[in-house]
Design a protein around this motif. Structure first.
Motif, PDB file in Angstrom:
ATOM      1  N   TYR A   4      23.380 -11.982  23.755  1.00 34.71           N
ATOM      2  CA  TYR A   4      24.327 -13.196  24.030  1.00 34.71           C
ATOM      3  C   TYR A   4      23.137 -14.238  24.001  1.00 34.71           C
ATOM      4  O   TYR A   4      22.031 -14.321  24.225  1.00 34.71           O
ATOM      5  CB  TYR A   4      24.868 -13.014  25.345  1.00 34.71           C
ATOM      6  N   SER A  53      31.865 -14.805  30.255  1.00 36.89           N
ATOM      7  CA  SER A  53      31.731 -15.009  28.765  1.00 36.89           C
ATOM      8  C   SER A  53      32.688 -15.784  28.323  1.00 36.89           C
ATOM      9  O   SER A  53      33.603 -16.274  29.070  1.00 36.89           O
ATOM     10  CB  SER A  53      31.933 -13.537  28.168  1.00 36.89           C
ATOM     11  N   GLU A 302      34.325  -5.681  27.786  1.00 39.51           N
ATOM     12  CA  GLU A 302      32.820  -6.016  27.468  1.00 39.51           C
ATOM     13  C   GLU A 302      31.833  -5.484  28.139  1.00 39.51           C
ATOM     14  O   GLU A 302      30.768  -5.193  27.781  1.00 39.51           O
ATOM     15  CB  GLU A 302      32.677  -7.606  28.059  1.00 39.51           C
ATOM     16  N   ARG A 405      24.024 -10.907  33.224  1.00 40.77           N
ATOM     17  CA  ARG A 405      24.000 -12.005  32.506  1.00 40.77           C
ATOM     18  C   ARG A 405      23.716 -13.323  32.941  1.00 40.77           C
ATOM     19  O   ARG A 405      24.087 -14.559  32.399  1.00 40.77           O
ATOM     20  CB  ARG A 405      25.472 -12.133  31.627  1.00 40.77           C
TER      21      ARG A 405
END
Length: 453
Positions: A4, A53, A302, A405
């Motif tokens: 990402y 996200s 995801e 993340r």
């Protein structure tokens, strides 16, 4: 590399060592009492601390805030049903709410809840329901240094003995991955055997599935016969073995709030639903906003993507290699959501009564602004009425939970550098003495003070 790219950033506070020392003193030497603007790298928890996200944020705009029967609920329900196969799905604001509702319906005073390892809130909810939590980790879990692939398994022999009595077992809870047991995964073979033993005794078999995707990924990597499966297929196979599941979706749905209670038994679901409405919210929102339900539905898609799971496992493996290179032991093999430092070995000059895990957690903050959590005698130890430790924890560990993340490789390399610096003179780290603590879940709100090493 991370699969990402970063679109929004948040400044990180960087305090001086003197400022951190003063902050820790004011917090009563308890990392839970520190404020967010005093933390440089926050590894206290992977619960609700991940980064959303773009697709999740876009889905939030579709949130239907209708009180009953909102469109967002049905998207949430369909996503959970597709993943788990359960028919009766109740949203809750987080996993501990699902535990409270389910245990209240299943556990009578004096009964047992048996698990590979109960985590802190799970254990507390068993206690509040009048039951007793019994942990039966597999024998291999006792060797922190071995690379046995599935040290999160339950001891099948001990499970069968517990189910034979004399004390009645109300529920068997399998935590995947085994957070309280060093973040270790549970094998599908162990789940299958445990489910069969439990079902033969007519006892509900429940998954604590907060990290279902990470457990599935480690099964694919480590267990023969599963390498050609997708994370979704492995997860579904695990859910198919259970009578129900509780899950904090603040972990493997990568959201800031949410959870579910999913069941097969319609009568049990009806009893749980009544408590849900009375304490959490109507059955189609369960204490969650429509936007949260929408983001969960996307997050569940995801989190099972192989590129994401591969990168997350790689982060943990990279940090583990740097820590071990510095001469500091961890619980092996490294899992995914967290690494567990062997504080008892690093701070061997401290006795369990001086809480070496808690002492190391305090030192990590003072040395580098890193917040983390102790899983040792402060968390699991037992004191007498005078406050003297009479039953230490089996291990003195410190958990470095990695938010999803959120941090880059260089952030984690900084963490390793701070640990390496402490390891150059571990004997200088002072122990800790308990000053005050509540009777339940004391590690969340206790206060301690340093004692001379």
């Amino acid at each position: 590399m991370e699969p990402y790219r970063i679109k929004v950033v948040e400044p990180i506070p960087v305090l001086t060592r003197d400022e951190r020392t003063a902050a820790m003193r004011a917090a009563g030497y308890n990392p839970f009492n520190l404020n967010a603007d005093q933390i440089t790298i926050d590894l206290l928890s992977d619960s609700g601390t991940g980064a959303l996200s773009a697709a999740q944020q876009a889905a939030a705009a579709l949130g239907d805030e209708t009180y009953a029967g909102a469109r967002s609920y049905y998207r949430f329900r369909d996503a959970v049903a597709s993943l788990t196969g359960f028919e009766h799905i109740l949203p809750v604001h987080q996993g501990r709410a699902a535990e409270r509702i389910l245990f209240g319906a299943l556990i009578a005073p004096g009964q047992l809840s048996v698990s590979n390892t109960h985590f802190d809130t799970t254990r507390a909810n068993v206690h509040l329901s009048g039951g007793t939590a019994v942990d039966l980790p597999c024998p291999e879990a006792a060797d922190l240094d071995s690379d046995t692939p599935f040290k999160g398994d339950i001891d099948l022999v001990a499970l069968a003995e517990a189910l034979e009595g004399p004390t009645e077992v109300a529920v068997v809870v399998m935590t995947i991955t085994n957070n309280g047991g060093g973040g270790q995964p549970v094998s599908m073979a162990n789940l299958e055997a445990a489910a069969a033993i439990t079902r033969a005794h007519g006892v509900p078999f429940i998954l604590d599935a907060a990290r279902f995707a990470e457990n599935a990924w480690l099964v694919i990597q480590r267990e023969p016969g599963w390498s050609d499966k997708t994370p979704t297929e492995v997860a579904r196979a695990a859910f198919d073995l259970a009578d129900g599941a509780v899950a904090s979706l603040k972990k493997d749905a990568i959201v800031h709030m949410g959870g579910f209670l999913a069941l097969r038994d319609p009568d049990l679901a009806t009893r749980c639903e009544a408590v849900l409405i009375a304490t959490e919210g109507f059955r189609t929102y369960g204490g969650l906003a429509g936007r949260d339900l929408e983001m969960i539905a996307v997050g569940l898609e995801e989190v099972v993507q192989p590129d994401y799971l591969r990168a997350r496992a790689g982060q943990a493996e990279h940090l583990a290699s740097l820590i071990e290179k510095a001469g500091v032991s961890i619980v092996r093999p490294p899992g995914m959501h967290a690494l567990y430092l062997n504080a008892g070995r690093l701070l061997s000059h401290l006795t369990p009564a001086q809480y070496p895990g808690h002492a190391l957690a305090c030192e990590l903050y003072v040395a580098g602004g890193i917040r983390c959590a102790e899983l040792g005698s402060l968390y699991l130890g037992v004191e007498d009425e005078t406050g003297t430790l009479v039953k230490p924890a089996p291990y003195e560990l410190v958990r470095l939970a990695i938010p999803r993340r959120t941090y880059t490789q260089s952030h984690l390399e900084y963490v390793a550098e701070v640990i390496a610096e402490i390891a150059t003179s571990p004997e200088s780290v002072p122990g800790q003495r308990l000053v005050s603590a509540p009777p339940l879940l004391r590690h969340f709100h206790c206060r301690t003070e340093p004692v001379a090493p």
